[in-house]
Motif scaffolding. Structure first.
Motif, PDB file in Angstrom:
ATOM      1  N   CYS A   1      37.590  37.677  41.732  1.00 19.44           N
ATOM      2  CA  CYS A   1      37.809  38.684  41.078  1.00 19.44           C
ATOM      3  C   CYS A   1      36.400  39.222  40.254  1.00 19.44           C
ATOM      4  O   CYS A   1      36.091  38.488  39.466  1.00 19.44           O
ATOM      5  CB  CYS A   1      38.893  39.047  40.022  1.00 19.44           C
ATOM      6  N   GLU A   2      35.513  40.639  40.580  1.00 19.20           N
ATOM      7  CA  GLU A   2      34.630  40.713  39.370  1.00 19.20           C
ATOM      8  C   GLU A   2      34.522  40.336  37.766  1.00 19.20           C
ATOM      9  O   GLU A   2      33.853  40.089  36.960  1.00 19.20           O
ATOM     10  CB  GLU A   2      34.807  42.251  39.005  1.00 19.20           C
TER      11      GLU A   2
ATOM     12  N   GLY B   1      31.279  45.014  50.381  1.00 23.26           N
ATOM     13  CA  GLY B   1      30.230  43.838  50.341  1.00 23.26           C
ATOM     14  C   GLY B   1      31.228  42.131  50.052  1.00 23.26           C
ATOM     15  O   GLY B   1      30.862  41.833  49.858  1.00 23.26           O
ATOM     16  N   ALA B   2      32.604  43.260  49.542  1.00 25.99           N
ATOM     17  CA  ALA B   2      33.835  41.835  48.762  1.00 25.99           C
ATOM     18  C   ALA B   2      34.039  41.619  50.775  1.00 25.99           C
ATOM     19  O   ALA B   2      34.542  42.100  51.894  1.00 25.99           O
ATOM     20  CB  ALA B   2      34.341  43.197  48.643  1.00 25.99           C
TER      21      ALA B   2
ATOM     22  N   PHE C   1      38.146  46.748  39.277  1.00 23.55           N
ATOM     23  CA  PHE C   1      37.698  46.498  39.729  1.00 23.55           C
ATOM     24  C   PHE C   1      37.893  45.450  41.464  1.00 23.55           C
ATOM     25  O   PHE C   1      39.478  45.637  41.614  1.00 23.55           O
ATOM     26  CB  PHE C   1      37.520  45.278  38.922  1.00 23.55           C
ATOM     27  N   SER C   2      37.146  44.764  41.370  1.00 23.78           N
ATOM     28  CA  SER C   2      36.983  44.391  43.097  1.00 23.78           C
ATOM     29  C   SER C   2      37.794  42.874  42.738  1.00 23.78           C
ATOM     30  O   SER C   2      36.924  42.088  42.119  1.00 23.78           O
ATOM     31  CB  SER C   2      36.127  44.502  43.944  1.00 23.78           C
ATOM     32  N   CYS C   3      38.685  42.537  44.431  1.00 22.91           N
ATOM     33  CA  CYS C   3      39.184  41.314  44.154  1.00 22.91           C
ATOM     34  C   CYS C   3      39.049  40.503  45.838  1.00 22.91           C
ATOM     35  O   CYS C   3      39.545  41.085  46.755  1.00 22.91           O
ATOM     36  CB  CYS C   3      40.552  40.480  43.671  1.00 22.91           C
TER      37      CYS C   3
ATOM     38  N   ILE D   1      45.279  36.387  50.071  1.00 15.54           N
ATOM     39  CA  ILE D   1      45.310  36.393  48.602  1.00 15.54           C
ATOM     40  C   ILE D   1      44.768  36.312  47.555  1.00 15.54           C
ATOM     41  O   ILE D   1      42.745  36.281  48.925  1.00 15.54           O
ATOM     42  CB  ILE D   1      46.086  34.891  48.679  1.00 15.54           C
ATOM     43  N   VAL D   2      44.179  37.080  46.607  1.00 19.29           N
ATOM     44  CA  VAL D   2      42.894  36.781  46.302  1.00 19.29           C
ATOM     45  C   VAL D   2      42.677  36.315  44.681  1.00 19.29           C
ATOM     46  O   VAL D   2      43.793  36.615  44.151  1.00 19.29           O
ATOM     47  CB  VAL D   2      42.814  38.563  46.187  1.00 19.29           C
TER      48      VAL D   2
END
Length: 400
Positions: free
Chosen positions: A77-78, A113-114, A24-26, A51-52
């Motif tokens: 995060c997603e 788009g993140a 997943f994306s963060c 940092i995420v």
């Protein structure tokens, strides 16, 4: 339909199937000089991090008192039940005139788009079908060491690598050191954490002794955990893509053709790459996902869109200029170890320590080599005349 990204990663690591890859994306939460693991309570850390994750990230994160899942009000995060914090160092381009420009990040495959590019996060149970124990509240760990500047020392950490992206789907040709050629679509940093836990300690003094690699083989091949760390935990894995495309003109690289990128902790080699993790999943969400052996985990985990994740932000607590052309790395971090265009390092060049020729990329006469060194560092170890060395720990020391 299963994504080609899952398939590509599975093939790259030799996995028999891709269903187990929770990917997943963060998006970016904040980029600043804070590190509450290595420097808890300190108003700033020596080098810059991106940092995420959950927005309760702060200066002091005592695992005995700080419940990330309860104190965070949003996450980048997603999976919206994941309030963990994940962070790495940042990358800079150094021009021939010695100035620095921060390298942006770009989203990974299927994560367009993140905000800020962010990072891709993976949690993977063993491919042989055995069960893992998910991380517990208060758990945190670090992999890698920013003072390492040679491959021998870096080999302690088995799977910290870089991928030179000829396309965004490239998942082959990983190297332990920074790529030394033009990478058409950017450079991906791959940070894989150990997969065995002692089953007792949520943390350790060095933030890494409570975890270990398999006693033999690898996590992917089903290698057994050592007796000292008998509990199998998920393989936590970060992918961060650095958008080096604006710097793909060889005419702006060092005249000797060596690679021009330096990490925020002052490293041209890449051997000092590292990652930090603080667990913050809500309730038993991560354990449910690992038990279900799912990738998208529809019906198992709650998900938000990348656009929603982008709404979670945090202001810098260490306010400073990190963009534009800088005359020095943030925090005045000195550059240590081999550097472009500074010779072979095979002859003594340090007038104050003629028996120390450096470690293959230049001598101590190179500007800003004024660090005392640290664990695994084999470069120049003397400070300039009139200054003294203050060593805080294996991660950080400086000349004063």
């Amino acid at each position: 339909m299963r994504s080609t990204a899952f398939l590509a990663v599975a093939l790259a690591i030799g996995a028999p199937g891709a269903d187990a890859l929770l990917r997943f994306s963060c998006s970016e939460l904040v980029t600043e000089r804070l590190d509450p693991l290595v420097f808890p309570g300190s108003a700033q850390s020596p080098h810059l991090h991106q940092i995420v994750g959950g927005n309760s990230f702060n200066i002091t994160m005592d695992h005995n008192r700080h419940d990330i899942a309860q104190e965070s009000t949003c996450t980048t995060c997603e999976f919206s039940e994941d309030f963990s914090n994940y962070w790495t160092a940042t990358l800079f381009f150094r021009a021939r005139n010695g100035t620095f420009k921060r390298v942006a990040q770009r989203p990974n495959v299927f994560f367009d788009g993140a905000r800020g590019g962010g990072m891709s996060v993976y949690y993977t149970p063993p491919f042989d079908g055995t069960k893992v124990t998910a991380f517990q509240p208060g758990f945190r760990m670090i992999v890698g060491n920013p003072f390492i500047r040679n491959e021998t020392a870096a080999n302690k950490y088995r799977q910290l690598t870089f991928t030179c992206l000829d396309s965004l789907d490239t998942r082959t040709g990983e190297t332990k050191s920074m790529p030394n050629r033009i990478c058409k679509e950017g450079i991906m940093a791959n940070v894989r954490f150990p997969t065995c836990w002692d089953g007792k300690n949520l943390d350790s003094e060095d933030h890494s002794s409570h975890v270990a690699y398999p006693a033999s083989g690898t996590f992917e091949s089903g290698g057994p955990c050592p007796a000292t760390h008998p509990v199998k935990i998920p393989q936590l894995f970060y992918e961060v893509i650095w958008d080096t495309r604006p710097f793909n003109d060889k005419n702006i690289w060092p005249e000797d053709g060596s690679q021009p990128f330096v990490w925020s902790y002052g490293d041209f080699t890449g051997y000092g790459t590292h990652g930090d993790y603080v667990f913050g999943w809500k309730g038993d969400a991560l354990q449910r996902a690992m038990n279900a052996n799912c990738d998208t985990c529809n019906g198992v985990l709650q998900r938000q869109s990348i656009a929603q994740a982008n709404q979670c932000t945090q202001k810098q607590k260490v306010a400073e200029n990190i963009d534009g052309w800088l005359t020095e790395l943030p925090g005045a971090m000195p550059i240590t170890g081999p550097q472009p265009g500074t010779g072979s390092g095979t002859t003594p060049t340090n007038p104050t320590n003629p028996t120390n020729p450096g470690n293959g990329g230049g001598g101590c006469t190179v500007a800003k080599w004024g660090q005392c060194g640290g664990n695994g560092y084999s470069g120049c170890t003397t400070c300039a005349s009139g200054s003294t060395c203050r060593k805080q720990n294996d991660w950080y020391s400086q000349c004063l």
